[in-house]
Design an enzyme around this catalytic site. Structure first.
Site, short mmCIF file in Angstrom:
data_model
loop_
_atom_site.label_atom_id
_atom_site.label_comp_id
_atom_site.label_asym_id
_atom_site.label_seq_id
_atom_site.Cartn_x
_atom_site.Cartn_y
_atom_site.Cartn_z
CB SER A 110 70.88 -3.43 38.03
OG SER A 110 71.51 -4.22 38.51
CE1 TYR B 233 65.67 -3.49 41.58
CE2 TYR B 233 68.13 -4.98 41.48
CZ TYR B 233 67.05 -4.70 41.55
OH TYR B 233 68.38 -3.70 40.40
CE LYS C 185 66.37 -2.32 37.79
NZ LYS C 185 65.20 -1.33 38.02
C1 UD1 Z 1 72.86 -6.08 45.21
C2 UD1 Z 1 71.98 -6.61 44.28
C3 UD1 Z 1 71.42 -5.80 42.75
C4 UD1 Z 1 71.32 -4.64 42.68
C5 UD1 Z 1 71.73 -4.14 44.12
C6 UD1 Z 1 71.28 -2.65 44.46
C7 UD1 Z 1 72.49 -8.90 44.83
C8 UD1 Z 1 72.77 -10.43 43.67
N1 UD1 Z 1 72.07 -7.62 44.34
O1 UD1 Z 1 73.79 -5.97 44.68
O2 UD1 Z 1 70.81 -6.23 42.23
O3 UD1 Z 1 71.34 -3.61 41.83
O4 UD1 Z 1 72.16 -4.90 45.19
O5 UD1 Z 1 72.37 -2.00 45.51
O6 UD1 Z 1 71.29 -8.82 45.56
N2 UD1 Z 1 77.45 -7.46 52.67
C9 UD1 Z 1 77.84 -7.30 53.46
N3 UD1 Z 1 76.89 -7.84 54.70
C10 UD1 Z 1 75.95 -7.42 54.12
C11 UD1 Z 1 75.72 -6.18 53.09
C12 UD1 Z 1 76.73 -7.03 51.90
O7 UD1 Z 1 78.54 -8.24 53.63
O8 UD1 Z 1 75.27 -6.45 55.60
C13 UD1 Z 1 77.92 -7.86 51.32
C14 UD1 Z 1 77.38 -8.82 49.99
O9 UD1 Z 1 77.40 -10.10 51.14
C15 UD1 Z 1 78.30 -8.41 49.36
C16 UD1 Z 1 78.36 -6.99 49.31
O10 UD1 Z 1 77.93 -6.96 50.80
O11 UD1 Z 1 79.73 -9.12 49.42
C17 UD1 Z 1 77.39 -6.07 48.15
O12 UD1 Z 1 76.29 -6.23 48.33
P1 UD1 Z 1 74.89 -4.96 48.32
O13 UD1 Z 1 75.16 -3.80 49.48
O14 UD1 Z 1 73.97 -5.69 48.85
O15 UD1 Z 1 75.07 -5.25 47.21
P2 UD1 Z 1 74.58 -6.16 46.09
O16 UD1 Z 1 74.68 -7.48 47.04
O17 UD1 Z 1 76.27 -6.46 45.18
#
Ligand code: UD1
Length: 338
Positions: free
Chosen positions: A125, A150, A154
């Protein structure tokens, strides 16, 4: 025809990869313990490809059960997806995460050695890059210091594979670092089906789009990015699946240890993804701005030149394709895969 053992082959990325393997003439042998997937996925793989892969329900940490799989099947290569993957849960349950995610890969590596299998692909990842200061991320950037257990599993698994590759140069090992997988199979038969309330952005948006959840919380609009929301490298799961096929072909050329970013090379903000989803599907996603989520970084996107140069692979689908396919899957499976 090459037989490929796919550990965790009924999950979101695993199932799509099984389809891609079949379409490329491989014979996947799927192992999954169904802890975070449904057996119906097997029927759906068969519907899409016309072929029902061999399936063994087993936990990859179970040495005896896995030894039997290796004994009863001639295995030419392995793709190892099987792992726990919820970031928040890993903070609450570090013992379970370290135990499961390390034992499942180590058991597979022990059996790979015992049975003389030489090709191994590991699901890693972008999280291994931790809080990098500069974007894009290159494969030779420093890794380590993931923000949660998690992510640490990795990092540790990668470390183990580097040491294994040094000790056993006859092995071919690919570490694939995924960025943010989204989208679904265009048939609507396969897609992301999280248990409970989704943690990740795309499944949350798609559940809001069909009214299963009332509104999307945007975690922070005060990041140092053009619109203030977090930027990620969203990659269509079909592209990711093709990346595994390309990596397996690379291993077959006796590559030794190789490491690739699998992303698009392009950053998209939360607000841009929401807008793309609305435009692609003619729906409205209500949003509310909330404080930043702990552990999130402002920006995270890949440089993917290495995969293109060495594998001839690059992402073909756009964010719009992924938004359309995620919505199609969600509409056809409003309560997930049943
Ligand atoms: C996360 C994990 C990563 C994992 C991946 C799987 C972390 C730090 N990283 O990535 O290790 O491999 O998921 O896909 O947690 N967001 C919102 N609202 C929401 C959900 C997310 O605003 O309800 C935003 C987050 O703040 C971020 C973006 O959307 O800016 C992507 O979030 P997300 O889909 O959870 O992925 P990551 O955090 O990048």
């Amino acid at each position: 025809m090459s037989n490929i053992l796919v550990n965790g082959g009924l999950g979101f990325i695993g199932s799509e990869t099984v389809v891609a393997l079949i379409n490329s003439g491989y014979n996947p042998i799927v192992v999954d313990d169904l802890s975070n997937s449904k057996i119906a996925v097997l029927d759906r793989i068969e519907t899409i490809t016309g072929k029902r892969p061999t399936f063994i329900q087993a936990n990859c940490t179970d040495y005896a059960a896995m030894d039997k799989v290796f004994t009863e099947n001639k295995i030419d290569g392995i793709i190892h997806f099987a792992a726990f993957k919820a970031v928040g849960e890993s903070v609450q349950k570090p013992i379970e995460y370290y135990s499961n995610n390390l034992k499942s890969s180590l058991t597979t590596l022990e059996l790979m050695k015992k049975h003389g299998v030489r090709n191994f692909i590991f699901s890693s990842s972008a999280t291994v890059y931790g809080c990098a200061k500069e974007m894009p991320l290159y494969e030779n950037n420093e890794t380590g210091d993931a923000t949660n257990p998690y992510g640490e599993t990795k990092v540790m698994n990668e470390r183990i594979l580097v040491d294994v590759a040094k000790a056993m140069p006859e092995l071919n090992i690919a570490i694939l670092r995924y960025f943010n997988p989204i989208g679904a199979h265009p048939s609507g038969l396969l897609g992301e089906d999280p248990n409970g309330i989704p943690n990740n952005l795309m499944p949350y948006i798609s559940q809001v789009s069909i009214g299963r959840l009332p509104c999307l919380s945007i975690f922070g609009d005060d990041y140092p990015t053009p619109d203030g929301t977090g930027i990620r490298d969203y990659i269509h799961v079909l592209d990711l699946a093709e990346g595994h096929v390309a990596a397996m072909k690379k291993l077959e050329s006796n590559s030794g240890l190789v490491i690739y970013n699998l992303g698009t090379g392009k950053g998209t903000s939360v607000k841009e993804l929401v807008k793309a989803f609305e435009d692609a599907n003619g729906v409205k996603i209500p949003v509310v701005i909330k404080p930043r989520r702990a552990g999130d970084v402002a920006e995270n996107y890949a440089n993917c030149d290495k995969a293109f140069k060495e594998l001839g692979w690059k992402a073909r689908f756009t964010i719009v394709d992924a938004c359309r396919d995620s919505y199609n899957f969600q509409k056809k499976n409003p309560k997930g895969i049943e």
